[in-house]
Design a protein around this motif. Structure first.
Motif, PDB file in Angstrom:
ATOM      1  N   LYS A  70       0.897  -1.166   0.000  1.00 40.92           N
ATOM      2  CA  LYS A  70       0.000   0.000   0.000  1.00 40.92           C
ATOM      3  C   LYS A  70       0.929   1.207   0.000  1.00 40.92           C
ATOM      4  O   LYS A  70       1.616   1.489   0.978  1.00 40.92           O
ATOM      5  N   GLU A  71       0.959   1.890  -1.146  1.00 45.30           N
ATOM      6  CA  GLU A  71       2.008   2.874  -1.385  1.00 45.30           C
ATOM      7  C   GLU A  71       1.453   4.289  -1.463  1.00 45.30           C
ATOM      8  O   GLU A  71       0.329   4.520  -1.928  1.00 45.30           O
ATOM      9  N   GLU A  72       2.255   5.234  -0.984  1.00 44.61           N
ATOM     10  CA  GLU A  72       2.054   6.657  -1.265  1.00 44.61           C
ATOM     11  C   GLU A  72       3.248   7.098  -2.099  1.00 44.61           C
ATOM     12  O   GLU A  72       4.391   7.089  -1.620  1.00 44.61           O
ATOM     13  N   LYS A  73       2.995   7.462  -3.328  1.00 39.07           N
ATOM     14  CA  LYS A  73       4.069   7.709  -4.280  1.00 39.07           C
ATOM     15  C   LYS A  73       5.075   8.729  -3.745  1.00 39.07           C
ATOM     16  O   LYS A  73       4.701   9.793  -3.248  1.00 39.07           O
ATOM     17  N   ASP A  74       6.341   8.357  -3.863  1.00 37.42           N
ATOM     18  CA  ASP A  74       7.486   9.192  -3.452  1.00 37.42           C
ATOM     19  C   ASP A  74       7.554   9.434  -1.951  1.00 37.42           C
ATOM     20  O   ASP A  74       8.372  10.240  -1.490  1.00 37.42           O
ATOM     21  N   LYS A  75       6.703   8.748  -1.187  1.00 38.79           N
ATOM     22  CA  LYS A  75       6.747   8.922   0.272  1.00 38.79           C
ATOM     23  C   LYS A  75       7.139   7.628   0.991  1.00 38.79           C
ATOM     24  O   LYS A  75       7.930   7.646   1.924  1.00 38.79           O
ATOM     25  N   GLY A  76       6.593   6.520   0.554  1.00 44.39           N
ATOM     26  CA  GLY A  76       6.883   5.253   1.204  1.00 44.39           C
ATOM     27  C   GLY A  76       5.748   4.271   0.996  1.00 44.39           C
ATOM     28  O   GLY A  76       4.835   4.514   0.200  1.00 44.39           O
ATOM     29  N   ALA A  77       5.803   3.172   1.716  1.00 42.30           N
ATOM     30  CA  ALA A  77       4.793   2.126   1.529  1.00 42.30           C
ATOM     31  C   ALA A  77       4.727   1.226   2.750  1.00 42.30           C
ATOM     32  O   ALA A  77       5.691   1.102   3.521  1.00 42.30           O
ATOM     33  N   ILE A  78       3.588   0.610   2.917  1.00 43.42           N
ATOM     34  CA  ILE A  78       3.442  -0.516   3.836  1.00 43.42           C
ATOM     35  C   ILE A  78       3.520  -1.779   2.981  1.00 43.42           C
ATOM     36  O   ILE A  78       2.743  -1.959   2.037  1.00 43.42           O
ATOM     37  N   GLU A  79       4.496  -2.626   3.286  1.00 45.99           N
ATOM     38  CA  GLU A  79       4.626  -3.904   2.581  1.00 45.99           C
ATOM     39  C   GLU A  79       3.858  -4.968   3.341  1.00 45.99           C
ATOM     40  O   GLU A  79       3.915  -5.026   4.573  1.00 45.99           O
ATOM     41  N   ILE A  80       3.133  -5.792   2.591  1.00 44.46           N
ATOM     42  CA  ILE A  80       2.360  -6.888   3.184  1.00 44.46           C
ATOM     43  C   ILE A  80       2.847  -8.186   2.562  1.00 44.46           C
ATOM     44  O   ILE A  80       2.816  -8.355   1.340  1.00 44.46           O
ATOM     45  N   LEU A  81       3.322  -9.091   3.392  1.00 46.30           N
ATOM     46  CA  LEU A  81       3.774 -10.405   2.920  1.00 46.30           C
ATOM     47  C   LEU A  81       2.833 -11.464   3.463  1.00 46.30           C
ATOM     48  O   LEU A  81       2.696 -11.625   4.680  1.00 46.30           O
ATOM     49  N   ARG A  82       2.175 -12.190   2.544  1.00 47.45           N
ATOM     50  CA  ARG A  82       1.255 -13.269   2.934  1.00 47.45           C
ATOM     51  C   ARG A  82       1.951 -14.604   2.673  1.00 47.45           C
ATOM     52  O   ARG A  82       2.269 -14.930   1.531  1.00 47.45           O
ATOM     53  N   ASP A  83       2.179 -15.380   3.717  1.00 44.54           N
ATOM     54  CA  ASP A  83       2.745 -16.727   3.605  1.00 44.54           C
ATOM     55  C   ASP A  83       1.666 -17.721   3.983  1.00 44.54           C
ATOM     56  O   ASP A  83       1.045 -17.611   5.052  1.00 44.54           O
ATOM     57  N   ARG A  84       1.476 -18.752   3.140  1.00 49.43           N
ATOM     58  CA  ARG A  84       0.319 -19.636   3.287  1.00 49.43           C
ATOM     59  C   ARG A  84       0.748 -21.089   3.158  1.00 49.43           C
ATOM     60  O   ARG A  84       1.487 -21.453   2.236  1.00 49.43           O
ATOM     61  N   ILE A  85       0.283 -21.907   4.068  1.00 51.46           N
ATOM     62  CA  ILE A  85       0.507 -23.347   4.013  1.00 51.46           C
ATOM     63  C   ILE A  85      -0.770 -24.067   4.426  1.00 51.46           C
ATOM     64  O   ILE A  85      -1.694 -23.463   4.984  1.00 51.46           O
ATOM     65  N   ILE A  86      -0.800 -25.362   4.160  1.00 48.36           N
ATOM     66  CA  ILE A  86      -1.880 -26.233   4.636  1.00 48.36           C
ATOM     67  C   ILE A  86      -1.238 -27.409   5.338  1.00 48.36           C
ATOM     68  O   ILE A  86      -0.264 -27.993   4.844  1.00 48.36           O
ATOM     69  N   TYR A  87      -1.766 -27.758   6.503  1.00 44.04           N
ATOM     70  CA  TYR A  87      -1.253 -28.936   7.199  1.00 44.04           C
ATOM     71  C   TYR A  87      -2.363 -29.548   8.043  1.00 44.04           C
ATOM     72  O   TYR A  87      -3.059 -28.843   8.774  1.00 44.04           O
ATOM     73  N   ASP A  88      -2.539 -30.850   7.929  1.00 42.19           N
ATOM     74  CA  ASP A  88      -3.488 -31.616   8.742  1.00 42.19           C
ATOM     75  C   ASP A  88      -4.881 -30.984   8.737  1.00 42.19           C
ATOM     76  O   ASP A  88      -5.513 -30.803   9.780  1.00 42.19           O
ATOM     77  N   GLY A  89      -5.350 -30.633   7.557  1.00 46.15           N
ATOM     78  CA  GLY A  89      -6.715 -30.153   7.431  1.00 46.15           C
ATOM     79  C   GLY A  89      -6.950 -28.720   7.852  1.00 46.15           C
ATOM     80  O   GLY A  89      -8.110 -28.297   7.990  1.00 46.15           O
ATOM     81  N   VAL A  90      -5.885 -27.945   8.041  1.00 40.87           N
ATOM     82  CA  VAL A  90      -6.002 -26.547   8.459  1.00 40.87           C
ATOM     83  C   VAL A  90      -5.230 -25.667   7.484  1.00 40.87           C
ATOM     84  O   VAL A  90      -4.108 -25.991   7.099  1.00 40.87           O
ATOM     85  N   TYR A  92      -3.245 -22.284   7.062  1.00 36.68           N
ATOM     86  CA  TYR A  92      -2.505 -21.317   7.871  1.00 36.68           C
ATOM     87  C   TYR A  92      -2.117 -20.133   6.996  1.00 36.68           C
ATOM     88  O   TYR A  92      -1.597 -20.322   5.889  1.00 36.68           O
ATOM     89  N   GLU A  93      -2.351 -18.934   7.507  1.00 37.76           N
ATOM     90  CA  GLU A  93      -1.932 -17.739   6.783  1.00 37.76           C
ATOM     91  C   GLU A  93      -1.237 -16.781   7.746  1.00 37.76           C
ATOM     92  O   GLU A  93      -1.828 -16.359   8.754  1.00 37.76           O
ATOM     93  N   LYS A  94      -0.008 -16.471   7.409  1.00 33.48           N
ATOM     94  CA  LYS A  94       0.782 -15.488   8.167  1.00 33.48           C
ATOM     95  C   LYS A  94       0.853 -14.218   7.334  1.00 33.48           C
ATOM     96  O   LYS A  94       1.351 -14.235   6.207  1.00 33.48           O
ATOM     97  N   ILE A  95       0.350 -13.110   7.894  1.00 32.76           N
ATOM     98  CA  ILE A  95       0.363 -11.832   7.189  1.00 32.76           C
ATOM     99  C   ILE A  95       1.287 -10.886   7.945  1.00 32.76           C
ATOM    100  O   ILE A  95       1.024 -10.541   9.102  1.00 32.76           O
ATOM    101  N   SER A  96       2.372 -10.510   7.280  1.00 36.55           N
ATOM    102  CA  SER A  96       3.398  -9.666   7.919  1.00 36.55           C
ATOM    103  C   SER A  96       3.389  -8.282   7.273  1.00 36.55           C
ATOM    104  O   SER A  96       3.389  -8.154   6.048  1.00 36.55           O
ATOM    105  N   PHE A  97       3.405  -7.244   8.119  1.00 38.11           N
ATOM    106  CA  PHE A  97       3.391  -5.858   7.675  1.00 38.11           C
ATOM    107  C   PHE A  97       4.723  -5.206   8.033  1.00 38.11           C
ATOM    108  O   PHE A  97       5.205  -5.355   9.159  1.00 38.11           O
ATOM    109  N   THR A  98       5.313  -4.501   7.076  1.00 44.87           N
ATOM    110  CA  THR A  98       6.558  -3.771   7.323  1.00 44.87           C
ATOM    111  C   THR A  98       6.376  -2.322   6.881  1.00 44.87           C
ATOM    112  O   THR A  98       5.855  -2.057   5.789  1.00 44.87           O
TER     113      THR A  98
END
Length: 698
Positions: A70-90, A92-98
Motif C-alpha cells: 500500500k504505497e504513497e508515491k514518493d513517500k513510502g509504503a506498507i509492505e504486506i507479505l502473505r505466507d500460506r501453508i496447509i497442514y493436517d486439514g487446516v 494457515y496464513e501469516k500476514i506480515s506488515f513492514t
C-alpha cells in the motif's frame, strides 16, 4: 498461470495472484475439501483499499507467498507479505506488515471471509441440484464460524481463527485491526481456517510448528524416493519439480496414499489417472503405488447399475464426495464410465510385481484381480466382439470413455465421429499386456489353469487385433473400431501405447516407432495426439492435435523397453525443451501442438497444473535414460541406457527393486559409447548391462 494453488491431503486453496478469494468470482476460487467450497471469500484491505501486488510465488508446491504494498508515491509504503501453508486439514496464513515510510505509520487492516459451501460441480457449472442452507453464524473473541446443513443432513462448518487480541469484528462482519509501526518495524498476524464435516476437523498448531512438520514430511518423501542428478540443470529442476508435485498430489481416502488427478478441479482419486501416474512412479518408489491398487480394489464395482455405468469387477473412473453425490443427484459416488481403468489396474499389478517381487500384495488382491479379468471377458462377450469396447449407459455419464474422453476424439477420415460401442486400439493393448503379464504370476501362485488360459487369450487377442486395426496404406494402426466394426483410420498417438504393451510384432514395432517421429505427429516438443494431416487436426484441440506429456511418457516406456534408443532420446530432448516454456518448469497436463519452429511451447488455454501424470512423466524420463527393466520373475535387472544430447552424465541413487536398491552412474564417453557403473546393488537380482563396459559393482 493466472491463479495460485496449494494442496495438502484433501484440502486445497485456489486464489488469484494477490492471494485473494473474491466473492462472486467466476473462476471458482476458494478453499475446498471433499468437493465442497469452505471459503468463497478471503480478501484483505489496508485503509479500506486492496493493496497492490509486487510478486507471488508457489515455487514450493506446498507454500504460497504473496508480496503486496500500500504505497504513497514518493513517500513510502506498507509492505504486506502473505505466507500460506496447509497442514493436517487446516489452512494457515501469516500476514506480515513492514513500514517503509521514514516515520511512524498507522493504518487499518481488515480481512473479509465468507463461506457458501457450494458443491464442486455447482461451482464449475457442471451440475445443478437441490442443496442445503447456511444455518448459523457465530463470533467470539478471536473467531468466527459459519455453519451449513446440507441436503444430505451433513453439518459442514468453516471456522476462522486469529491470534491478535486487538482484532475486532466490525459492523460489516470483517475482522479489523489498527496497526502502528515505526520505520522498518514488522508485525505479523496469523489466521487459521478450519473446515469441519460433522465435527471432523484438523488440529490447529502454531504456524511455525505446522511449517516444520510439513517440511519434514517432504524431506521424508525425498529420502524414500530415488535421487537423480545429471549435468543438465533443466532435467534436475524438472525432476525435483515432478517429485515435489507428486508428493503434494497424494491423498489417502482410507486405503493408503494414491495420487489425485490434478489441480484445481480433479483433486480426487481416479481410475485411469491414478493408475497411469502410479505406473510412472515405479522407478521413484514402487512401494508408493500400493495405496492406488488398494484404493481402486476397495471401490471395485459390485453390481450392474446404469446410473453409474457400474458393473461387477469394473474399476472406477472417478469418485467425488460432495453434496450432490451424497444425495444421489450425481453418479460420481464413484462413477465407472471408463473402459481402460480395469485393464490398467491389472497392468499396474503385474508391473508392480516385476519391480518388487511382492507376491503378498498379489495374493491380497487376488479376488479383485480375478473379478477385473472376469469383467473384461464378460464385457467382450456381451458386445459380441473380439475386443473390449465402451458405450455410455449413464444418462449423466461420459460418451467417450478412453483417455481421450472429449466428445470429438474419435473421428473418421471423413470428419464424422465414431459411434459407440467403440473399441480403442490402446485399450486392446492394455488387455493384452494385463493377461500376458499376469499369466506367469498365476503360474507362481500355483494356478496353472488360469495361467494357460490368460496366455491363450492374449495370443488370440493379438491375432484378432492385427487383422482388424492395421492400416496398410499408412503402415500404422487405426485409433479404433466403431459400432459397425469399421476401422477409424485417423493417425493418432494412441497406437504408440502398444509398444509398451509389446503387442505388435517386430516389423510393425519398427513402423510405429518410425511413424511416431514423422513430422506430422512429432511437433519438436513431443508427439501430437493427432496427425496434422488428419481431418480432425487442430493444434489447440484438447485431444486432436495437442501434446500431452503423459501420452509421450506411455510411448517412451515402450520405446525404451524395446530398445529404440534414438527415438527415446529424441522424445526426452523434446520434453526437456518444452518444460522451459512453463512456470516453475512444470510440465502441464497438455499444451498446444504447434511446431517447435516458433521457439516456445504454446500453453493450452485451460489446463490442470500441477497434474499428476504430467508430474510423473519425469520419472519415465529417468527410467528411459537408465533403460532399466526389472524382472522379479527371472531375478534380473536389464540396463540399456540412452542419454539425450543435452545430458552427458546421470547418477540415480536408491532405486528400490526387489528386496533392496540399486544405484547407477552413466557417463557418456563419446557420442555412441556410454559407461555404466553399478555403484550399489542390494536387490538380490543379477544385472545385465546392454551398453558400454560390463556393469561393475564397486
Amino acid at each position: 498461470m493466472d491463479y495460485q494453488v496449494i494442496k495438502e491431503g484433501d484440502l486445497f486453496i485456489l486464489t488469484d495472484q494477490n492471494g485473494d478469494i473474491t466473492a462472486n468470482d467466476e473462476n471458482g476460487h476458494g478453499l475446498y475439501t471433499k468437493d465442497t467450497r469452505f471459503l468463497n471469500r478471503m480478501e484483505i484491505f489496508i485503509d479500506g483499499e486492496k493493496p497492490s501486488r509486487l510478486s507471488s510465488t508457489a515455487s514450493k508446491s506446498y507454500v504460497a507467498s504473496f508480496r503486496l504494498i500500500k504505497e504513497e508515491k514518493d513517500k513510502g509504503a506498507i509492505e504486506i507479505l502473505r505466507d500460506r501453508i496447509i497442514y493436517d486439514g487446516v489452512l494457515y496464513e501469516k500476514i506480515s506488515f513492514t513500514n517503509f515510510f521514514p516515520s511512524r505509520a498507522s493504518f487499518d487492516f481488515s480481512a473479509a471471509f465468507d463461506s457458501d459451501f457450494q458443491d464442486m460441480f455447482i461451482v464449475r457449472k457442471y451440475r445443478t441440484g437441490e442443496v442445503g442452507a447456511i444455518v448459523g453464524r457465530k463470533a467470539g473473541e478471536n473467531f468466527v464460524s459459519i455453519q451449513y446443513q446440507g441436503a444430505d443432513h451433513v453439518i459442514r462448518e468453516t471456522a476462522i481463527i486469529w491470534d491478535s487480541k486487538e482484532a475486532k469484528i466490525d459492523s460489516k462482519g470483517n475482522i479489523q485491526l489498527s496497526i502502528a509501526l515505526e520505520p522498518q518495524e514488522m508485525k505479523s498476524v496469523y489466521f487459521y481456517i478450519v473446515p469441519s464435516i460433522d465435527g471432523q476437523k484438523g488440529t490447529v498448531l502454531s504456524f511455525d510448528q505446522a511449517y516444520r512438520q510439513l517440511e519434514n514430511s517432504y524431506e521424508k518423501w525425498y529420502q524414500e524416493t530415488t535421487k537423480a542428478v545429471t549435468d543438465s540443470p533443466v532435467f534436475n529442476e524438472l525432476y525435483q519439480r515432478g517429485s515435489q508435485d507428486l508428493r503434494m498430489l497424494m491423498v489417502d481416502v482410507g486405503y493408503g496414499e494414491t495420487p489425485v488427478a490434478g489441480l484445481p478441479w480433479f483433486a480426487v482419486p481416479f481410475g485411469r489417472d491414478s493408475l497411469i501416474t502410479s505406473l510412472f512412479m515405479l522407478p521413484l518408489n514402487p512401494g508408493k503405488v500400493k495405496g492406488t491398487l488398494r484404493t481402486l480394489a476397495a471401490y471395485q464395482g459390485l453390481k450392474a447399475d446404469t446410473w453409474r455405468d457400474e458393473q461387477p469387477g469394473k474399476i472406477m473412473h472417478e469418485i467425488r464426495f460432495g453434496e450432490l453425490v451424497t444425495t444421489n443427484q450425481s453418479p460420481f459416488s464413484p462413477y465407472y464410465g471408463t473402459v481402460d481403468s480395469t485393464p490398467l489396474f491389472l497392468v499396474l499389478m503385474a508391473e508392480y510385481y516385476r519391480w518388487t517381487g511382492d507376491l503378498s500384495l498379489v495374493e491380497e488382491l487376488r479376488p479383485n484381480i480375478l473379478k477385473a479379468l472376469a469383467w473384461i471377458d464378460d464385457a467382450i462377450k456381451q458386445r459380441g466382439s473380439d475386443f473390449l469396447t465402451y458405450h455410455q449407459e449413464a444418462e449423466k455419464g461420459f460418451p467417450n470413455q478412453g483417455w481421450k474422453d472429449s466428445s470429438n476424439s474419435v473421428v473418421h477420415e471423413s470428419g464424422e465421429y465414431g459411434v459407440s460401442p467403440i473399441a480403442l486400439a490402446e485399450v486392446q493393448g492394455y488387455v493384452y499386456q494385463a493377461k500376458k503379464g499376469l499369466a506367469p504370476i498365476f503360474h507362481l501362485l500355483g494356478d496353472e489353469k488360469k495361467a494357460a488360459q490368460l496366455e491363450t487369450e492374449a495370443e488370440t487377442l493379438k491375432a484378432a487385433f492385427e487383422n482388424s486395426f492395421w492400416m496398410e496404406n499408412e503402415q500404422y494402426y487405426g485409433i479404433a473400431l466403431d459400432r459397425s466394426q469399421q476401422l477409424v483410420k485417423s493417425v493418432t498417438s494412441n497406437p504408440g501405447h502398444l509398444l509398451f504393451s509389446e503387442l505388435p510384432n517386430a516389423e510393425r514395432q519398427n513402423q510405429i516407432a518410425k511413424r511416431l517421429l514423422a513430422d506430422d505427429l512429432f511437433s519438436g516438443y513431443g508427439i501430437r495426439t493427432m496427425s496434422t494431416n488428419a481431418a480432425g487436426y487442430y493444434p489447440m484441440s484438447y485431444h486432436n492435435g495437442s501434446v500431452w506429456p503423459h501420452d509421450n511418457a506411455m510411448i517412451l516406456l515402450g520405446l525404451s523397453r524395446l530398445g529404440y534408443k534414438e527415438e527415446s532420446g529424441t522424445i526426452i530432448s523434446s520434453l526437456l525443451e518444452a518444460s522451459k516454456s512453463f512456470e516453475y518448469q512444470r510440465l502441464p497436463e497438455l499444451f498446444c501442438g504447434y511446431g517447435s519452429n516458433i521457439g516456445y511451447a504454446v500453453p493450452y488455454p485451460s489446463t490442470c497444473s500441477p497434474q499428476a501424470w504430467a508430474a510423473g512423466t519425469v520419472c519415465v524420463l529417468l527410467q528411459a535414460m537408465l533403460g532399466i527393466t526389472p524382472d522379479a520373475l527371472k531375478k534380473k535387472i536389464t540396463i540399456n541406457p540412452v542419454l539425450p544430447k543435452e545430458i552427458n552424465e546421470l547418477t540415480a541413487e536408491g532405486l528400490r527393486i526387489g528386496s533392496g536398491a540399486i544405484s547407477v552412474k552413466i557417463v557418456r564417453r563419446n557420442e555412441n559409447d556410454l559407461n555404466v557403473d553399478i555403484i550399489e546393488n542390494t536387490t538380490g537380482y543379477a544385472v545385465i548391462c546392454l551398453a558400454g563396459n560390463p556393469a561393475v559393482l564397486r
